[in-house]
Design a protein around this motif. Structure first.
Motif, PDB file in Angstrom:
ATOM      1  N   ASP A 155       0.854  -1.193   0.000  1.00 11.69           N
ATOM      2  CA  ASP A 155       0.000   0.000   0.000  1.00 11.69           C
ATOM      3  C   ASP A 155       0.882   1.232   0.000  1.00 11.69           C
ATOM      4  OD1 ASP A 155      -2.850  -0.828   0.401  1.00 11.69           O
ATOM      5  OD2 ASP A 155      -1.896  -1.946   2.022  1.00 11.69           O
ATOM      6  N   CYS A 156       0.377   2.313  -0.623  1.00  9.19           N
ATOM      7  CA  CYS A 156       1.048   3.596  -0.452  1.00  9.19           C
ATOM      8  C   CYS A 156       0.171   4.437   0.475  1.00  9.19           C
ATOM      9  CB  CYS A 156       1.246   4.313  -1.792  1.00  9.19           C
ATOM     10  SG  CYS A 156       2.003   5.942  -1.524  1.00  9.19           S
ATOM     11  N   LYS A 157       0.705   4.786   1.656  1.00 13.84           N
ATOM     12  CA  LYS A 157      -0.104   5.523   2.635  1.00 13.84           C
ATOM     13  C   LYS A 157      -0.363   6.960   2.173  1.00 13.84           C
ATOM     14  CE  LYS A 157       0.819   2.952   6.786  1.00 13.84           C
ATOM     15  NZ  LYS A 157       1.615   2.857   8.000  1.00 13.84           N
ATOM     16  N   ALA A 158       0.463   7.458   1.251  1.00 14.74           N
ATOM     17  CA  ALA A 158       0.288   8.835   0.782  1.00 14.74           C
ATOM     18  C   ALA A 158      -0.859   8.940  -0.215  1.00 14.74           C
ATOM     19  CB  ALA A 158       1.583   9.340   0.165  1.00 14.74           C
ATOM     20  N   CYS A 159      -0.876   8.066  -1.231  1.00  9.74           N
ATOM     21  CA  CYS A 159      -1.906   8.220  -2.273  1.00  9.74           C
ATOM     22  C   CYS A 159      -2.955   7.130  -2.215  1.00  9.74           C
ATOM     23  CB  CYS A 159      -1.260   8.262  -3.661  1.00  9.74           C
ATOM     24  SG  CYS A 159      -0.612   6.679  -4.189  1.00  9.74           S
ATOM     25  N   LYS A 160      -2.831   6.180  -1.260  1.00 17.69           N
ATOM     26  CA  LYS A 160      -3.808   5.095  -1.030  1.00 17.69           C
ATOM     27  C   LYS A 160      -3.842   4.076  -2.177  1.00 17.69           C
ATOM     28  CE  LYS A 160      -5.339   7.374   2.594  1.00 17.69           C
ATOM     29  NZ  LYS A 160      -4.327   7.336   3.623  1.00 17.69           N
ATOM     30  N   ALA A 161      -2.888   4.121  -3.082  1.00 20.82           N
ATOM     31  CA  ALA A 161      -2.889   3.131  -4.168  1.00 20.82           C
ATOM     32  C   ALA A 161      -2.314   1.813  -3.653  1.00 20.82           C
ATOM     33  CB  ALA A 161      -2.058   3.647  -5.334  1.00 20.82           C
ATOM     34  N   GLN A 175       2.926   1.721 -12.313  1.00 21.93           N
ATOM     35  CA  GLN A 175       3.060   3.159 -12.496  1.00 21.93           C
ATOM     36  C   GLN A 175       2.219   3.834 -11.416  1.00 21.93           C
ATOM     37  OE1 GLN A 175       5.185   3.396 -15.047  1.00 21.93           O
ATOM     38  NE2 GLN A 175       5.361   5.595 -14.672  1.00 21.93           N
ATOM     39  N   CYS A 176       2.770   4.834 -10.727  1.00 19.41           N
ATOM     40  CA  CYS A 176       2.001   5.583  -9.737  1.00 19.41           C
ATOM     41  C   CYS A 176       0.986   6.438 -10.497  1.00 19.41           C
ATOM     42  CB  CYS A 176       2.943   6.460  -8.927  1.00 19.41           C
ATOM     43  SG  CYS A 176       2.089   7.493  -7.736  1.00 19.41           S
ATOM     44  N   ALA A 177      -0.247   6.541  -9.963  1.00 25.32           N
ATOM     45  CA  ALA A 177      -1.300   7.265 -10.702  1.00 25.32           C
ATOM     46  C   ALA A 177      -1.072   8.778 -10.672  1.00 25.32           C
ATOM     47  CB  ALA A 177      -2.662   6.937 -10.108  1.00 25.32           C
ATOM     48  N   ARG A 178      -0.212   9.258  -9.754  1.00 25.01           N
ATOM     49  CA  ARG A 178      -0.044  10.711  -9.625  1.00 25.01           C
ATOM     50  C   ARG A 178       0.886  11.279 -10.695  1.00 25.01           C
ATOM     51  NH1 ARG A 178       1.620  12.043  -3.766  1.00 25.01           N
ATOM     52  NH2 ARG A 178       2.908  10.187  -3.984  1.00 25.01           N
ATOM     53  N   LYS A 179       0.738  12.560 -10.958  1.00 28.87           N
ATOM     54  CA  LYS A 179       1.579  13.239 -11.950  1.00 28.87           C
ATOM     55  C   LYS A 179       2.732  13.953 -11.247  1.00 28.87           C
ATOM     56  CE  LYS A 179      -0.946  12.255 -15.554  1.00 28.87           C
ATOM     57  NZ  LYS A 179      -0.997  10.874 -15.576  1.00 28.87           N
ATOM     58  N   PRO A 180       3.883  14.128 -11.814  1.00 26.34           N
ATOM     59  CA  PRO A 180       4.292  13.512 -13.068  1.00 26.34           C
ATOM     60  C   PRO A 180       4.407  11.992 -12.901  1.00 26.34           C
ATOM     61  CG  PRO A 180       6.175  14.505 -11.970  1.00 26.34           C
ATOM     62  CD  PRO A 180       4.983  14.847 -11.159  1.00 26.34           C
ATOM     63  N   SER A 181       4.245  11.303 -14.039  1.00 22.01           N
ATOM     64  CA  SER A 181       4.223   9.849 -14.018  1.00 22.01           C
ATOM     65  C   SER A 181       5.553   9.273 -13.517  1.00 22.01           C
ATOM     66  CB  SER A 181       3.946   9.379 -15.438  1.00 22.01           C
ATOM     67  OG  SER A 181       3.975   8.008 -15.474  1.00 22.01           O
ATOM     68  N   LYS A 182       5.474   8.501 -12.437  1.00 19.79           N
ATOM     69  CA  LYS A 182       6.678   7.881 -11.870  1.00 19.79           C
ATOM     70  C   LYS A 182       6.340   6.496 -11.387  1.00 19.79           C
ATOM     71  CE  LYS A 182       9.105  11.971 -10.287  1.00 19.79           C
ATOM     72  NZ  LYS A 182       9.838  12.623  -9.247  1.00 19.79           N
ATOM     73  N   LYS A 183       7.350   5.757 -10.996  1.00 16.54           N
ATOM     74  CA  LYS A 183       7.124   4.416 -10.447  1.00 16.54           C
ATOM     75  C   LYS A 183       6.765   4.557  -8.962  1.00 16.54           C
ATOM     76  CE  LYS A 183       9.526   1.535 -13.642  1.00 16.54           C
ATOM     77  NZ  LYS A 183       8.232   1.270 -14.273  1.00 16.54           N
ATOM     78  N   PRO A 184       6.017   3.574  -8.387  1.00 16.23           N
ATOM     79  CA  PRO A 184       5.704   3.638  -6.967  1.00 16.23           C
ATOM     80  C   PRO A 184       6.982   3.780  -6.149  1.00 16.23           C
ATOM     81  CG  PRO A 184       4.586   1.788  -8.002  1.00 16.23           C
ATOM     82  CD  PRO A 184       5.487   2.368  -9.032  1.00 16.23           C
ATOM     83  N   GLY A 185       6.983   4.728  -5.208  1.00 14.59           N
ATOM     84  CA  GLY A 185       8.161   4.925  -4.350  1.00 14.59           C
ATOM     85  C   GLY A 185       9.055   6.042  -4.845  1.00 14.59           C
ATOM     86  N   GLU A 186       8.824   6.538  -6.079  1.00  9.98           N
ATOM     87  CA  GLU A 186       9.736   7.540  -6.637  1.00  9.98           C
ATOM     88  C   GLU A 186       9.354   8.988  -6.307  1.00  9.98           C
ATOM     89  OE1 GLU A 186      11.610   4.970 -10.371  1.00  9.98           O
ATOM     90  OE2 GLU A 186      10.327   6.694 -10.815  1.00  9.98           O
ATOM     91  N   HIS A 187       8.050   9.210  -5.941  1.00  9.61           N
ATOM     92  CA  HIS A 187       7.676  10.568  -5.482  1.00  9.61           C
ATOM     93  C   HIS A 187       8.260  10.767  -4.082  1.00  9.61           C
ATOM     94  CE1 HIS A 187       4.876  11.774  -8.649  1.00  9.61           C
ATOM     95  NE2 HIS A 187       4.462  10.515  -8.678  1.00  9.61           N
ATOM     96  N   THR A 214       4.188   0.519   2.212  1.00  9.38           N
ATOM     97  CA  THR A 214       4.222  -0.410   3.358  1.00  9.38           C
ATOM     98  C   THR A 214       5.022  -1.655   2.981  1.00  9.38           C
ATOM     99  OG1 THR A 214       2.260  -1.571   2.636  1.00  9.38           O
ATOM    100  CG2 THR A 214       1.913   0.308   4.123  1.00  9.38           C
ATOM    101  N   GLU A 215       5.269  -2.495   3.953  1.00  9.03           N
ATOM    102  CA  GLU A 215       5.824  -3.827   3.679  1.00  9.03           C
ATOM    103  C   GLU A 215       4.734  -4.624   2.954  1.00  9.03           C
ATOM    104  OE1 GLU A 215       8.875  -5.258   4.338  1.00  9.03           O
ATOM    105  OE2 GLU A 215       9.321  -3.119   4.589  1.00  9.03           O
ATOM    106  N   PRO A 216       5.101  -5.637   2.132  1.00 12.68           N
ATOM    107  CA  PRO A 216       4.070  -6.439   1.462  1.00 12.68           C
ATOM    108  C   PRO A 216       3.202  -7.193   2.473  1.00 12.68           C
ATOM    109  CG  PRO A 216       6.251  -6.873   0.563  1.00 12.68           C
ATOM    110  CD  PRO A 216       6.448  -6.012   1.763  1.00 12.68           C
ATOM    111  N   ARG A 217       1.875  -7.192   2.204  1.00 15.05           N
ATOM    112  CA  ARG A 217       0.956  -7.976   3.033  1.00 15.05           C
ATOM    113  C   ARG A 217       0.111  -8.843   2.122  1.00 15.05           C
ATOM    114  NH1 ARG A 217      -2.147  -3.542   6.296  1.00 15.05           N
ATOM    115  NH2 ARG A 217      -2.014  -2.646   4.233  1.00 15.05           N
ATOM    116  N   LEU A 218      -0.307 -10.022   2.627  1.00 13.58           N
ATOM    117  CA  LEU A 218      -1.066 -10.936   1.775  1.00 13.58           C
ATOM    118  C   LEU A 218      -2.531 -10.503   1.714  1.00 13.58           C
ATOM    119  CD1 LEU A 218       0.512 -14.384   2.646  1.00 13.58           C
ATOM    120  CD2 LEU A 218       0.745 -13.045   0.544  1.00 13.58           C
ATOM    121  N   PHE A 219      -3.090 -10.519   0.503  1.00 11.47           N
ATOM    122  CA  PHE A 219      -4.456 -10.068   0.265  1.00 11.47           C
ATOM    123  C   PHE A 219      -5.196 -11.199  -0.449  1.00 11.47           C
ATOM    124  CE2 PHE A 219      -7.454  -8.100  -2.685  1.00 11.47           C
ATOM    125  CZ  PHE A 219      -8.149  -7.232  -1.857  1.00 11.47           C
TER     126      PHE A 219
END
Ligand code: GAP
Length: 458
Positions: A91-97, A108-120, A126-131
């Protein structure tokens, strides 16, 4: 050589011509759920009918079944889905994606400018969790944990729990199979690519019960039979390949597994459309343990009891229908014409509409003759009557629908009681007595690829 990406063209053609619509489109759509329109439902029904015929009707060692979607919740504990049917999510706690941890490199992170998750700079992954991918709902009036049921994530378990019911009702002897077609649901985290990966889809699954020790021989036979079935749909041979599961991909209970992959073109490329698995006696053993009911087969001739091994063939009806559409789509120039044409070159057996019927003009009794012929043909085939617009445009509309024949009634037709049949693929035409039209179509459908010979019968 990689094939071009045709998905964008296909999505727009599918909507325009009524193959596939986005679900609940007027409300902005439902994520990765699709509706089949008038042409799509005919196409998918034809795919399913072809599977049912090949797997059930044409064999005396496979029985059909239609099990319910809602099953006892213990089924999913026994099958391993409650504990293990999960994707690792970040999960990204900042953008909830949410992203699949194992696919985050491609995300790809949905926010602009287009970047990979973690690059903004403010990303907070978060750490990976099983869903768990199963959809949960409640049975009965009370919403508590005792009332939880799941929408089935695969049809196979309905077959396993009915193994002895079917065997005893039909008196089949091992080896024999049980087949069914039905809806399955998965709360996929990275769905997409049109109908390729969706949250509601249909599976066509067959479980073949065999004596342990004979399993690999049956496995090899089914693997080949299933590839042959895909070829019989008209899928190009060089778009199909086997992919053998590596040690890492192999489920813990599986003795062997191959995917049949189809080349969708573009960045999607070769992807699984069907799995052929040797599941050993894992499922029957689990259900025997969790239900405390014996599920052994009694071989009366050899005087022995055992839990059969299972060879499973599991194919997605929607995914194969998508493969059929991708395989069929072609855009080509037409000699002597400025505008090219778009053709859905379906195998005639799969084509949603078998023939278009066109009176050349609205005069001279042509519409009446065309309607009469249409009514007669409709008893056997799905046909479409069209008297609107120039004949060339009417042909083009049916080329896009994938209709293999165009039947034209002209001024000679009313005098001589004959019509012109135009063939979709090469636009060749023949003149045929009206009384012979049904026979020509029937021969063509039966002849599969023998198109030229089929024409001579008329
Ligand atoms: N019982 C075995 C089983 O379900 P699977 O590989 O998970 O195996 C079998 O699924 C087939 O079902 C796949 O090859 C694919 O054609 C189809 N399928 C699976 N998930 C799908 C999805 N989310 N959307 C569309 N089709 C799907």
């Amino acid at each position: 050589m990689s094939r071009p990406d045709v998905l964008e063209t296909l999505v727009s053609l599918a909507k325009r011509r009524g193959f596939v619509f986005q679900s609940s489109e007027i409300y902005g759509g439902t994520g990765s759920v699709w509706d089949y329109g008038p042409l799509g439902v005919e196409l998918k029904n034809n795919v399913k009918a072809r599977w049912w015929n090949a797997m059930v009707r044409e064999r005396d060692d496979v029985e059909g079944l239609d099990a319910a979607i809602l099953m006892h919740p213990r089924v999913w504990e026994a099958s391993g889905h409650v504990a293990g049917f999960s994707d690792p999510l970040v999960d990204c706690k900042a953008c909830k994606a949410r992203f699949r941890a194992d696919k985050i490199g491609d995300a790809q992170c949905a926010r602009k400018p287009s970047k990979k998750p973690g690059e903004h700079t403010d990303c907070q992954l978060t750490e990976p969790r099983l869903f768990n991918l199963m959809f949960k709902t409640f049975m009965g009036p009370v919403e508590d944990s005792a009332a939880v049921v799941y929408l089935r994530p695969e049809t196979a378990q309905g077959i396993f729990v009915n193994f002895l019911n079917v065997q005893q009702a039909t008196r089949q002897k091992v080896p024999f199979g049980i087949a069914q077609i039905g809806k399955a649901f998965r709360n996929e985290i990275t769905p997409g690519n049109f109908t390729f990966r969706t949250r509601e889809f249909e599976q066509m699954e067959m479980q073949f019960f065999v004596e342990p020790g004979t399993d690999m021989e049956h496995f090899e036979r089914w693997k080949q039979a299933r590839l042959d079935w895909h070829l019989s749909l008209g899928l190009d041979r060089d778009r199909l390949e086997f992919h053998q599961h590596t040690e890492k991909e192999l489920a813990h209970y599986a003795r062997a597994a191959f995917d049949i992959n189809f080349d969708f073109g573009g960045s999607l490329g070769f992807q699984e459309i069907e799995g052929v698995h040797n599941r050993s006696d894992f499922d029957l053993k689990q259900h025997q343990e969790f239900s405390s009911k014996k599920l052994e087969y009694t071989d009366q001739v050899a005087n022995k009891r055992y839990l059969p091994y299972v060879i499973e063939t599991s194919v997605g009806a929607d995914r194969v229908t998508l493969a059929v559409m991708v395989n069929a789509l072609r855009e080509e120039a037409v000699p002597g014409e400025q505008e090219g044409r778009t053709v859905m070159g379906f195998h005639p057996v799969l084509a949603p509409i078998k023939a278009g019927i066109f009176p050349l003009t609205k005069k001279e009794g042509q519409p009446e003759m065309a309607e009469k012929l249409g009514a007669a043909l409709r008893k056997k085939f799905n046909v479409f009557y069209d008297e609107a617009g120039a004949i060339g445009r009417r042909y083009r509309r049916q080329d896009e629908a994938g209709t293999p024949f165009g039947i034209t009634i002209d001024s000679d037709s009313t005098k001589n009681d004959d019509v012109t049949i135009r063939f979709r693929d090469d636009m060749g035409q023949i003149r045929v007595a009206t009384s012979k039209v049904a026979e020509v179509i029937a021969n063509y459908l039966e002849a599969d690829h023998a198109r030229a010979e089929a024409r001579l019968v008329g």
